[in-house]
Design an enzyme around this catalytic site. Structure first.
Site, PDB file in Angstrom:
ATOM      1  N   PRO A  88       8.488   9.005  60.329  1.00 31.71           N
ATOM      2  CG  PRO A  88       7.946   6.750  59.962  1.00 31.71           C
ATOM      3  CD  PRO A  88       7.728   8.136  59.414  1.00 31.71           C
ATOM      4  CG  ASP A  96      10.661   3.331  59.777  1.00 37.44           C
ATOM      5  OD1 ASP A  96      10.113   2.216  59.804  1.00 37.44           O
ATOM      6  OD2 ASP A  96      10.946   3.927  58.723  1.00 37.44           O
ATOM      7  CD1 TRP A 146      12.833   2.457  51.939  1.00 36.02           C
ATOM      8  CD2 TRP A 146      12.044   4.483  52.432  1.00 36.02           C
ATOM      9  NE1 TRP A 146      13.905   3.242  52.277  1.00 36.02           N
ATOM     10  CE2 TRP A 146      13.455   4.487  52.582  1.00 36.02           C
ATOM     11  CE3 TRP A 146      11.331   5.654  52.694  1.00 36.02           C
ATOM     12  CZ2 TRP A 146      14.151   5.631  52.980  1.00 36.02           C
ATOM     13  CZ3 TRP A 146      12.031   6.782  53.090  1.00 36.02           C
ATOM     14  CH2 TRP A 146      13.427   6.760  53.230  1.00 36.02           C
ATOM     15  CD  GLN A 173      13.317  10.838  53.545  1.00 35.01           C
ATOM     16  OE1 GLN A 173      12.549  10.004  53.066  1.00 35.01           O
ATOM     17  NE2 GLN A 173      14.417  10.487  54.191  1.00 35.01           N
ATOM     18  CD1 TRP A 176       7.354   8.624  54.409  1.00 36.71           C
ATOM     19  CD2 TRP A 176       7.509  10.801  54.910  1.00 36.71           C
ATOM     20  NE1 TRP A 176       6.297   8.931  55.241  1.00 36.71           N
ATOM     21  CE2 TRP A 176       6.372  10.268  55.557  1.00 36.71           C
ATOM     22  CE3 TRP A 176       7.815  12.147  55.079  1.00 36.71           C
ATOM     23  CZ2 TRP A 176       5.538  11.044  56.351  1.00 36.71           C
ATOM     24  CZ3 TRP A 176       6.994  12.915  55.884  1.00 36.71           C
ATOM     25  CH2 TRP A 176       5.865  12.377  56.512  1.00 36.71           C
ATOM     26  CE  LYS A 187      26.183  10.813  55.069  1.00 38.55           C
ATOM     27  NZ  LYS A 187      25.863   9.516  54.411  1.00 38.55           N
ATOM     28  CE  LYS A 215      26.363   8.836  65.235  1.00 36.79           C
ATOM     29  NZ  LYS A 215      25.524   7.716  65.719  1.00 36.79           N
TER      30      LYS A 215
END
Length: 944
Positions: free
Chosen positions: A89, A128, A569, A605, A609, A642, A645
């Site tokens: 999610p 999530d 988590w 992850q 996750w 990276k 924005k």
């Protein structure tokens, strides 16, 4: 496996039966009305010369929507074996980025392939909804600085504000996901804020509690002062940055001889007010030296003299001894804030092997409630007790408390300069500079983390490391090294998991305790809470249950819920069970399909996750939560940085799709190192090249086919229908080659997709487009245009149609739009009698083509490969000699030691002439050079 046998044969309508290869024939001239009606119903549409791929994709989206194709797809497959997929999610508080698009594309490809392979694949989107990402947005918007501000507002109002923004960008997410061609169910989604989802999270926790895996303790943990909460170890590893921190060396005069000082180095001056000990390595050599400039005498590690002195002439060596000789020596504390601790053994030298010789002075200052090693060592030396009140004069916002009188109220990082100034004034500062190092930042607020001791609730993990490794070994990782190395190494060092957060918007931890914490009740369901509290429960958020109390069974009055909520988590790690409200509902359905067949997420992850899924499934059921996992790398800006924005260093994904289409973006991402868990530097020209090098040649081959089918219908009055079941093999060697090459590709595609190796599949598919367009179509243009006779034209058209149709079915999971567009036109050329699927209205309803092994001829594939090598080498030589492609040559000489290869080249000589050299004067190819001393050469002369 469910397959669609759309078979190959050309049903031709003509007055000359002998012209067709394996076709049913009738005369158009005798049945003009029937022909017109058939043409009206099934006539293939002309293909325009130019195409706007994004516009065509929009038409396909509308087609899918009007026909409800995804739900129809699920309906058709409902009785097939189930293939289980878990979707991790995301948060809807931000817009989807390239990382989301990449992971979503991988998931879409694999689940589409599973459907095409004969499985039923439920695909539910998840959200999530709890945790720091939501709370941080509210804190910024409302100017909330700490717990006091939330208390003034009230938890009910605070959580109401959180709930209002949870799905802020849900429409944008849904539009973006659908525009990328991903088929997933948004209507039957799951959200971590649903009461039934939260109830299963309670059940998971209760199971762990009943197994004795839950405990409360004080532990030094990464702490986000911006979010006022501790973070787990894997959260703290998600956002490291290179930073410049203050670097200070401070003196600690010995009580026995104040003229001699131990000197310690630190990059966190703000921890010095909490110093309780100094640590040395017992095995390393330490020295007593006199600073010839300052006249002071210091004790430090011999190997670290260079940290203070630039040359040997700057100091005088007075003594040398192992570190263990310093054990127990008392020193004068820097500050008086906690001087009473000296009575309990503080302000002495302790020993531990964690002290290294690579940095600092070899003397490490110990602030036990701000460093994990410090805490461990000071506990071993009984300087602090595990059950005592922590000496931790820093509040949840990272500010000094009133105990540190000189710096009270100051944010610790801001206080560094004031502490350094104080040390200098008091004569305790030896050196101050700056130090560049890699430091953890909060993954949500992007502020520096501190390490701080806090009371937390933990899940025991360290005792089951071997079981975690064993279960990880049962999972199939792509690429393999991620599971073995990156994830495996993380598991080997697994620590107990801090699952509590001192926050508000989340699933409350279902523990009710007495005031002295001696009576504890863990609740595992809403029904159980209703029974224990006597109150009807409909929601499980803090505002709904914090006021509920449970009568003590031990005479301790009233039990109240602890204030903490779960780390989000923990919720996402519980999603396999919570998304189906297990075990309260769907028990059999879940147990029959667990573990999941497939999951996919980014390499980050491995500490997120993937980890929480494995920990919980191992603790609950003793087995892994998934069977197969694809791990993708990170999508970076074109300069390798990276994507940001703020920096605007990457093109907007929406504009890329608007300019080039979703299929182009999908194929660009999938045909890159990122599917091998490596990083991709995103370049817009890479997406553009997919259009130029793959889609346009493919589209032109499709257009060329349709043009010539229409020409055949118009000029020869022959109707072209394709039936794979009744097709006969063409005698033309290039037809045989492309058919064999196609079947070999199908065979390879199935094997590699079954192994989840997208990084081997996609390059082969892209190569196949080149083989089809630049080799088959180019060498057979005259045949396809009917210049070599109608019969030969039909063989070529049948072959090209067969290959294009197979290619569309193979490419459908990867490029769902262009394949649907082509299929919707090509399907009018398929004999209805050959279609075994009940509904063939979309290419995504069709099964993968079956491998026709009888068609595979490796000898022909090898021969054509030899031919291609000759042609390519010829072009290379022309380039080196700067000879134009159409410049006439007298002869071409091919040298090869394998007679078989020469015979292959000879059999395809006319194609070599046509494709590569165009015009020859003497039109002669010598396949070998004849020399008396060249024993290995076979001699073959080809003349025209």
């Amino acid at each position: 496996m469910f397959t669609m046998n759309v078979s190959v044969c050309i049903h031709v309508v003509t007055s000359a039966p002998a012209l067709t290869p394996a076709c049913i024939i009738s005369s158009l001239s005798r049945h003009p009305r029937r022909w017109q009606q058939a043409a009206y119903d099934t006539m293939v549409e002309p293909v325009p010369e130019s195409i706007n791929f994004p516009s065509e994709e929009e038409k396909i989206l509308k087609f899918w929507q009007d026909k409800d194709c995804f739900q129809e797809c699920l309906k058709q497959s409902k009785n097939r074996p189930k293939y289980t997929f878990y979707d991790g999610p995301p948060f809807a508080t931000g817009l989807p980025h390239y990382g989301h698009i990449l992971a979503g594309t991988i998931k879409d490809i694999v689940t589409r392939f599973a459907h095409q392979s004969g499985f039923h694949v439920d695909r539910r989107f998840g959200w999530d909804c709890h945790g720091l990402p939501v709370e941080y947005e509210i804190d910024k918007t409302l100017g909330i600085k700490g717990p006091e501000d939330v208390a003034k507002m009230g938890i009910a109002e605070y959580n109401k504000q959180c709930r209002n923004i949870v799905m802020r960008y849900s429409n944008e997410w849904e539009n973006s996901v659908k525009r990328m061609g991903r088929w997933i169910d948004f209507d039957n989604d799951y959200k971590t804020l649903y009461p039934w989802f939260m109830e299963t999270v309670w059940w998971v926790f209760k199971q762990l509690y009943d197994k004795g895996l839950v405990y409360r303790g004080v532990k030094v943990m990464p702490f986000s002062t911006a979010c006022n909460t501790p973070l787990s170890n894997f959260e703290s590893h998600q956002n490291y940055k290179d930073v410049q921190d203050p670097s200070v060396i401070v003196n600690f005069p010995l009580v026995e001889d104040p003229d001699v000082s131990l000197i310690a180095w630190t990059t966190t001056p703000w921890t010095l007010p909490s110093n309780l000990a100094l640590c040395v390595n017992p095995e390393f050599i330490y020295v007593k030296v006199k600073d010839n400039t300052a006249g002071k005498t210091y004790i430090m590690m011999e190997a670290r003299l260079g940290a203070l002195f630039k040359s040997e002439g700057e100091y005088t060596l007075l003594d040398k001894f192992p570190g263990k000789m310093l054990k127990g020596k008392k020193y004068k504390p820097l500050f008086e804030y906690f001087s009473e601790c000296g009575e309990k053994g503080a302000f002495q030298v302790v020993m531990d092997n964690y002290v290294k010789e690579e940095e600092g002075t070899g003397v490490v200052h110990q602030a036990p409630y701000f460093g994990a090693d410090d805490y461990r060592v000071c506990t071993e030396y009984k300087i602090i007790q595990r059950d005592q009140a922590p000496i931790c004069p820093v509040d949840a916002s990272g500010c000094f408390t009133s105990e540190v009188t000189d710096f009270a109220g100051q944010y610790v990082k801001d206080a560094d300069k004031n502490i350094i100034k104080w040390l200098k004034e008091k004569g305790r500062l030896i050196n101050a500079s700056s130090f560049k190092h890699n430091y953890p930042f909060c993954w949500r607020s992007d502020t520096p983390l501190i390490y701080k001791a806090v009371p937390s609730w933990f899940i025991r993990v360290e005792h089951m490391v071997d079981k975690l490794l064993d279960n990880n070994g049962k999972c199939y990782w792509v690429p393999e090294f991620v599971g073995e190395k990156r994830f495996g190494n993380w598991l080997r060092d697994a620590r107990d998991w801090a699952i509590s957060r001192n926050r508000y918007w989340g699933t409350p931890i279902p523990i009710w305790v007495s005031d002295d914490f001696e009576e504890v009740v863990c609740v595992g369901s809403m029904a159980e809470l209703e029974e224990l509290s006597g109150v009807k429960v409909t929601d499980l958020h803090r505002e709904s249950i914090d006021g509920l109390t449970i009568p003590s069974r031990c005479g301790k009055g009233t039990l109240r819920r602890i204030t903490e909520v779960f780390d989000c988590w923990f919720e996402s790690g519980s999603m396999p069970y919570a998304q189906v409200h297990y075990p309260f509902e769907n028990r059999k359905e879940f147990e029959d399909t667990f573990p999941a067949d497939f999951i996919a997420e980014g390499i980050d992850q491995t500490r997120g996750w993937f980890y929480t899924l494995l920990v919980l499934s191992t603790a609950l059921f003793g087995k892994p939560p998934f069977k197969n996992v694809i791990v993708n790398g990170l999508v970076l800006a074109s300069d390798g940085q990276k994507m940001s924005k703020r920096k605007k260093n990457y093109p907007d994904p929406g504009l890329i799709v608007q300019s080039y289409g979703a299929d182009a973006l999908r194929l660009y991402l999938i045909n890159s190192p990122v599917v091998r868990a490596e990083n991709l530097r995103f370049k817009e020209e890479g997406v553009r090249d997919v259009l130029k090098d793959v889609f346009l040649p493919w589209y032109n081959a499709y257009r060329f086919l349709v043009q010539n089918v229409q020409r055949l219908q118009k000029e020869d009055e022959m109707r072209f229908l394709y039936n794979e079941n009744t097709a006969k093999q063409s005698d033309n060697i290039m037809d045989k080659w492309i058919q064999s090459f196609t079947q070999s590709l199908i065979q390879f595609f199935k094997a590699e997709m079954d192994a989840y190796r997208l990084y081997t599949v996609v390059p082969r598919l892209v190569k196949f487009v080149d083989m089809l367009t630049n080799w088959y179509v180019r060498t057979n243009r005259r045949r396809l245009k009917g210049e070599s006779g109608t019969e030969d034209c039909l063989w070529a058209l049948e072959t090209l149609f067969s290959v294009l149709f197979s290619m569309c079915r193979l490419m459908a999971p990867l490029t769902p739009f262009i394949t649907e567009m082509m299929y919707q036109n090509l399907r009018h050329l398929i004999d209805p009698a050959s279609v075994e699927d009940k509904d063939s209205g979309s290419i995504h309803y069709l099964m993968l083509p079956q491998v026709r092994e009888s068609v595979i001829d490796k000898r022909i594939e090898s021969a054509v490969c030899q031919m291609q090598s000759v042609i390519e080498l010829g072009r290379v030589i022309r380039d080196r000699k700067t000879l134009p492609v159409k410049y006439p040559l007298k002869e071409v000489v091919v040298i090869h030691q394998d007679p078989e290869a020469l015979r292959d080249i000879q059999s395809l000589q006319k194609f070599i002439l046509e494709v590569s050299f165009y015009i020859f004067l003497n039109q002669k190819i010598l396949s070998t050079l004849l020399y008396d001393d060249c024993k290995w050469c076979s001699v073959l002369k080809l003349s025209w």
